[in-house]
Design an enzyme around this catalytic site. Sequence first.
Site, short mmCIF file in Angstrom:
data_model
loop_
_atom_site.label_atom_id
_atom_site.label_comp_id
_atom_site.label_asym_id
_atom_site.label_seq_id
_atom_site.Cartn_x
_atom_site.Cartn_y
_atom_site.Cartn_z
N TYR A 82 1.03 -1.18 0.16
CA TYR A 82 -0.02 0.05 0.49
C TYR A 82 0.80 1.28 -0.03
O TYR A 82 1.37 1.26 0.81
CB TYR A 82 -0.39 -0.44 1.33
CG TYR A 82 -1.96 -1.53 1.30
CD1 TYR A 82 -2.14 -2.68 0.93
CD2 TYR A 82 -2.62 -1.47 2.31
CE1 TYR A 82 -3.28 -3.47 -0.09
CE2 TYR A 82 -3.30 -2.82 2.34
CZ TYR A 82 -3.77 -3.58 1.67
OH TYR A 82 -4.89 -4.46 1.09
N PRO A 109 -15.42 -4.64 2.70
CA PRO A 109 -17.23 -4.92 3.63
C PRO A 109 -17.81 -4.03 3.17
O PRO A 109 -19.07 -4.46 3.30
CB PRO A 109 -16.21 -4.39 4.83
CG PRO A 109 -15.18 -3.70 4.53
CD PRO A 109 -14.23 -3.97 3.91
N LEU A 110 -17.12 -2.86 2.46
CA LEU A 110 -18.51 -2.26 1.97
C LEU A 110 -18.26 -2.22 -0.03
O LEU A 110 -18.83 -1.14 -0.22
CB LEU A 110 -17.86 -0.37 2.40
CG LEU A 110 -17.62 -0.40 3.94
CD1 LEU A 110 -17.37 1.04 3.86
CD2 LEU A 110 -19.11 -0.57 4.61
N1 LIG Z 1 -5.99 -8.28 1.03
C1 LIG Z 1 -6.41 -8.02 0.42
O1 LIG Z 1 -6.09 -8.88 -0.81
C2 LIG Z 1 -6.98 -6.40 -0.10
C3 LIG Z 1 -7.27 -5.89 -0.79
C4 LIG Z 1 -8.51 -4.66 -0.76
C5 LIG Z 1 -8.14 -4.32 0.68
N2 LIG Z 1 -7.75 -5.00 1.29
C6 LIG Z 1 -7.57 -4.25 3.13
O2 LIG Z 1 -9.40 -3.93 3.45
C7 LIG Z 1 -9.30 -3.11 4.21
C8 LIG Z 1 -11.02 -2.35 3.80
O3 LIG Z 1 -11.62 -2.41 1.84
P1 LIG Z 1 -11.41 -0.27 1.02
O4 LIG Z 1 -10.97 0.39 2.04
O5 LIG Z 1 -10.95 -1.07 -0.34
O6 LIG Z 1 -12.95 -1.27 0.37
P2 LIG Z 1 -14.56 -1.00 2.25
O7 LIG Z 1 -14.03 -0.87 3.39
O8 LIG Z 1 -15.22 -1.93 1.38
O9 LIG Z 1 -15.24 0.26 1.05
C9 LIG Z 1 -13.96 1.68 1.42
C10 LIG Z 1 -13.99 3.01 0.21
O10 LIG Z 1 -15.65 3.68 1.14
C11 LIG Z 1 -16.06 5.04 1.16
N3 LIG Z 1 -16.11 4.91 2.67
C12 LIG Z 1 -16.10 4.47 4.00
N4 LIG Z 1 -16.66 4.45 4.60
C13 LIG Z 1 -17.80 5.84 4.24
C14 LIG Z 1 -18.82 5.61 4.74
N5 LIG Z 1 -19.54 5.59 6.18
N6 LIG Z 1 -19.78 6.66 3.92
C15 LIG Z 1 -19.50 6.44 2.79
N7 LIG Z 1 -18.83 5.70 2.13
C16 LIG Z 1 -17.41 5.66 2.97
C17 LIG Z 1 -14.66 5.19 1.47
O11 LIG Z 1 -14.14 6.70 1.05
P3 LIG Z 1 -13.52 7.63 1.75
O12 LIG Z 1 -12.40 7.30 1.80
O13 LIG Z 1 -14.37 8.51 0.57
O14 LIG Z 1 -14.24 7.41 3.12
C18 LIG Z 1 -13.71 4.41 0.09
O15 LIG Z 1 -14.04 5.12 -1.11
C19 LIG Z 1 -8.80 -1.80 3.04
O16 LIG Z 1 -8.01 -0.58 3.57
C20 LIG Z 1 -7.67 -2.97 3.31
O17 LIG Z 1 -6.90 -2.85 4.31
C21 LIG Z 1 -7.57 -6.31 1.41
#
Ligand SMILES: NC(=O)c1ccc[n+]([C@@H]2O[C@H](COP(=O)([O-])OP(=O)(O)OC[C@H]3O[C@@H](n4cnc5c(N)ncnc54)[C@H](OP(=O)(O)O)[C@@H]3O)[C@@H](O)[C@H]2O)c1
Length: 292
Positions: A68, A214-215
Amino acid sequence: MNQKAVSASQAGNISLGNELTVHRLGYGAMRLTGDGIWGPPKDQKNALAVLRRAVELGVNFIDTADTYGPNVNEEQIAEALYPYPKDLVIATKGGWERPGPGQWTHNATPAHLRKAVEGSLKRLRVDRIDVYQLHIPDPVVSFEASVGTLAELHREGKIRLVSLSNVTQEHIERARRIIPIASVQNRYSFADREWDYVVDHCERNKIVFIPWFPLGAGRVAGEALNQVAKAHSASPTQVAIAWLLRRSPIMLPIPGTSSIEHLEQNVAAAALQLTNDEYEKLAGVPELVGVR
Ligand SMILES: NC(=O)c1ccc[n+]([C@@H]2O[C@H](COP(=O)([O-])OP(=O)(O)OC[C@H]3O[C@@H](n4cnc5c(N)ncnc54)[C@H](OP(=O)(O)O)[C@@H]3O)[C@@H](O)[C@H]2O)c1
């Protein structure tokens, strides 16, 4: 929703490998880096403030990876939070490389994993990594060789708990023949249920399941979700988190955000309880708009 006593502790506790206990709502830090998960963010001060606010809100499980940024995200965590609170568990990953913005390539050779662990130890400023996840199996490297290397690093005291990401049940069982596996991190949300059987397998074997996206990367949507959200005066993202917490006691969601306001909303979801009907309604209506 009542925002007064917002704390990740309201999600209850969960044990990783019978060794580390954390609140069952963590934080995924990946979104704190620059566009395409590349380089530093536009506002580094804000990124550090988000990390500090997460800890203030009771979050004591933070997910990151060497890729990252690359490197940027681990350095942000150390800059914002070192010396770390005693109960903070940092989970990082290795086995992916970054040729450029938005690009990811496999590399889970023993030599690369050893180098990656040394790099994460340095950037996180720790002597031992709490949770180290093989980011993804490498199709041209023996899976046993990758996991075996992490087992060696565990025996050398550089990794406390070994974990996996982006794996099948078969991978989990092959890895467990080499070393106990503390957690599995696969893509999952109420609207994205491809890995349902892995969640069930983890539950049967007391392995923590960490859903990434998760979102749905912020895109979970749909009429059913909106209706449930309205009934609780909550936001759709809060309902998506509450659904995950309800799905299984081994579920440890790590919603990602670069916004303090969204972080506070997401942590507040720890207190949101869905009724059976609401849970079933969402379980039956996968609606996810344009992920990836
Ligand atoms: N193991 C793997 O291969 C892998 C792959 C991807 C991700 N990950 C991990 O999983 C974590 C979570 O996944 P993710 O961050 O990619 O996706 P996510 O948690 O599903 O969604 C994050 C997105 O949702 C928005 N968001 C978050 N809270 C919100 C709210 N209350 N209201 C409106 N929009 C909201 C964020 O924008 P804003 O910034 O504007 O809030 C961001 O664009 C990552 O941070 C990473 O640590 C792991």
